[in-house]
Design an enzyme around this catalytic site. Structure first.
Site, PDB file in Angstrom:
ATOM      1  N   ASN A 124      40.134  32.979  41.589  1.00  0.00           N
ATOM      2  CA  ASN A 124      40.750  32.236  42.673  1.00  0.00           C
ATOM      3  C   ASN A 124      40.512  30.736  42.487  1.00  0.00           C
ATOM      4  OD1 ASN A 124      40.138  30.904  45.531  1.00  0.00           O
ATOM      5  ND2 ASN A 124      41.757  32.440  45.763  1.00  0.00           N
ATOM      6  N   CYS A 157      45.551  37.046  45.356  1.00  0.00           N
ATOM      7  CA  CYS A 157      45.356  36.984  46.808  1.00  0.00           C
ATOM      8  C   CYS A 157      46.548  36.371  47.530  1.00  0.00           C
ATOM      9  CB  CYS A 157      44.093  36.200  47.134  1.00  0.00           C
ATOM     10  SG  CYS A 157      44.199  34.470  46.609  1.00  0.00           S
TER      11      CYS A 157
END
Length: 179
Positions: A124, A157
């Site tokens: 991320n 995500c």
């Protein structure tokens, strides 16, 4: 003589891309030995990488099938190049600080100094940009590792930002330039 690549796979959703990477490298004539962390095995089964690399996959530093061979030392000695792809924040931290608690980090620490070492982060954006991760990356570079920069993309995500694994063509190009 066939060049030997150690492809180390750590726990990231991008681990599935290691299948295509190992297959492409094998098709290019490289001998690919795959190393996996336990977290990587949660994303892709070792058998997939074994079939595509045409070599056994190593995932347990304590498993020594042949009492005459210490796997992490033998693998390190015969490597022409070490590639950690995908490189998770966790594995980067372990490498940067000398932890040898799995097959990936144990082999990496046993590599001769002259063996080229690459890592391709995949995580991320917030994890990648975190000052701790950036400090670990800087430390690895100080130790001679080369980073294959992540790309900006839609992440698992749903966020958009830097942290996606570099394109496989980019990774392969860096390897071929080195070897």
């Amino acid at each position: 003589m066939t060049k030997k690549i150690l492809l180390a796979v750590s726990g990231s959703i991008a681990a599935y891309k290691a299948a295509d990477l190992s297959h492409q490298l094998t098709k290019l004539g490289y001998h690919v030995n795959v190393l996996m962390t336990n977290a990587a095995k949660q994303f892709i089964p070792p058998l997939t990488l074994q079939v595509l690399s045409k070599n056994p996959v190593y995932s347990n530093v304590m498993k020594e099938d042949d009492p005459q061979v210490i796997n992490h030392i033998a693998l390190a000695k015969q490597a022409d190049l070490f590639l950690l792809a995908p490189a998770s924040a966790n594995t980067l931290a372990h490498l940067a600080h000398g932890f040898a608690d799995n097959i990936v980090t144990s082999v990496a620490l046993a590599l001769p100094l002259e063996v080229p070492k690459f890592f391709a982060p995949a995580m991320n954006t917030k994890m990648y940009e975190n000052p701790i991760t950036q400090s670990n990356i800087a430390l690895l570079k100080k130790f001679g590792y080369k980073e294959i920069q992540p790309k900006s993309s839609v992440l698992a995500c749903g966020d958009v930002g830097s942290g996606a694994l570099a394109d496989l063509d980019t990774i392969i190009q860096k390897i071929e330039e080195q070897l």
